[in-house]
Design an enzyme around this catalytic site. Structure first.
Site: not given
Length: 319
Positions: A62, A66, A93, A193
Site C-alpha cells: 500500500r 500511495h 495517508n 485488497h
C-alpha cells in the site's frame, strides 16, 4: 530553407525523445555492478520484518501505491517533517501502517551497509512491494530500477490524488487514467485488497444504509465487528476468505457481494468492468498476468532519474 526546416524538425524530435526518456530510463539490472546483491538484501529485510508481523506485506504494498500516485514513485511518502506537513501527514495517508515505513527503513539500512550511497529509497520501496506480493503467495516479477528520490514532500500534494473507498467506477477510472493506467490496470491493482485490513470508519456508511450490493450475511458479519460507535482501532480484513494470501479470491468475493468498500463492489456492479472482474475471478493466471503488467506500469509513474532527484542517505529526510 528546406534544410533548415529539416534541421528544426530533427531537433524537435530529439527534444521529445529526451523528455520521454527522462520520464523513465529504468532497467531491470540497474545496480548489476554497483550493488549486485541488492535484491537478496531487500528480500531478506522484508522477510525479517514479516517474521515480526503479517501486516508487513499489505502495509508495504500500500505504501508503494500511495507513493507513486502523488509525486510519482520517488519515496516522497517516506519523508518525516518536524512541522507535520509532509506527504505522510496528509489525512489520506494517516492510515498507512508504520510497518510499511519500517520495512523500507530497515531494508535501506541493510543496503547502505553493503552498497553505501548507491541505491535510492524509491527503488528499495519498489523492490519491497514486489517482495511483499511474492511472500504473500502472489506472482513474482522483475522490477525496473534506476529511480531517484524526490526532493518534494507536501501534505497538500495528496489532496485529490488518491482514490477513496466511496468512489464510483468513473472516478476510479479517471484517477488511474491520470497516471497512465487503464481501467483494466485499475481493476487488477484493486486486487491488492486480497491482503490487508481496514478500519471500520472507512466503510461503516455501507452497513447502516441498506446498501443493496452488500451480501446480507456478510453485512451482518460486518455489523457485528463494526457496531455503531465502534472502537476506532478495530480493523476488518479486506478479503474475508483468504485475508493473508495474495490470490484471486478478492474477485470471487466481489461476485458474491462481499467487497468491503463501495469502490471494491462497484467493479462488479458496473457493466463496463464486470466482465474483467468475472475473468479474474475465474482465472487466477489471468489476474496474475494483469497485476504484474499493472505493477510495472505503476512503477514508471512520475519517476525521477539522473539530476532530477537524489539518493537519500536516510529515507525519512532529504540530503
Amino acid at each position: 530553407m528546406g534544410a533548415l526546416r529539416n534541421c528544426v524538425c530533427a531537433l524537435i524530435l530529439m527534444v521529445i525523445f529526451a523528455v520521454k526518456g527522462g520520464e523513465g530510463q529504468l532497467v531491470e539490472n540497474f545496480y548489476g555492478s554497483s550493488c549486485p546483491n541488492l535484491e537478496q538484501i531487500v528480500r531478506q529485510a522484508v522477510q525479517n520484518k514479516l517474521s515480526q508481523t503479517i501486516i508487513t506485506l499489505p502495509a508495504t504494498l500500500r505504501l508503494f501505491f500511495h507513493d507513486c500516485f502523488v509525486e510519482g514513485c520517488d519515496a516522497s511518502v517516506m519523508i518525516s517533517s518536524p512541522t507535520g506537513d509532509a506527504e505522510k501527514d496528509a489525512q489520506d495517508n494517516l492510515s498507512l501502517a508504520g510497518d510499511g515505513f519500517d520495512t523500507v527503513v530497515k531494508a535501506k539500512q541493510a543496503v547502505e551497509a553493503a552498497c553505501p550511497g548507491r541505491v535510492s529509497c524509491a527503488d528499495i520501496l519498489a523492490l519491497a512491494a514486489r517482495d511483499a506480493v511474492v511472500l504473500a503467495g502472489g506472482p513474482s516479477f522483475s522490477v525496473e530500477l534506476g529511480r531517484r528520490d524526490g526532493r518534494i514532500s507536501k501534505a497538500s500534494s495528496v489532496d485529490g490524488n488518491l482514490p477513496s473507498p466511496n468512489f464510483d467506477l468513473n472516478r476510479l477510472t479517471s484517477i488511474f487514467a491520470k497516471n497512465g493506467l487503464s481501467q483494466t490496470d485499475m481493476i487488477a491493482l484493486s486486487g491488492a485488497h486480497t491482503i490487508g485490513a481496514s478500519h471500520c470508519n472507512r466503510f461503516a456508511d455501507r452497513l447502516f444504509s441498506s446498501d443493496p450490493s452488500l451480501n446480507p450475511a456478510y453485512a451482518a458479519q460486518l455489523k457485528q465487528a463494526c457496531p455503531r460507535n465502534v472502537d476506532p482501532s478495530v480493523v476488518v480484513s479486506l478479503d474475508p476468505t483468504t485475508p493473508n494470501t495474495f490470490d484471486n479470491a478478492y474477485y470471487r468475493n466481489l461476485v458474491d457481494g462481499k467487497g468491503l468498500f463501495t469502490s471494491d463492489e462497484v467493479l462488479f456492479t458496473s457493466s463496463p468492468s464486470k466482465a474483467t472482474v468475472m475473468g479474474f475471478a475465474n482465472n487466477p493466471g489471468q489476474f496474475n498476468a494483469a497485476f504484474v503488467a499493472a505493477m510495472r506500469k505503476l512503477g514508471r509513474v512520475g519517476v525521477k532519474t539522473g539530476a532530477a532527484g537524489e539518493i537519500r542517505r536516510d529515507c525519512s529526510a532529504f540530503n
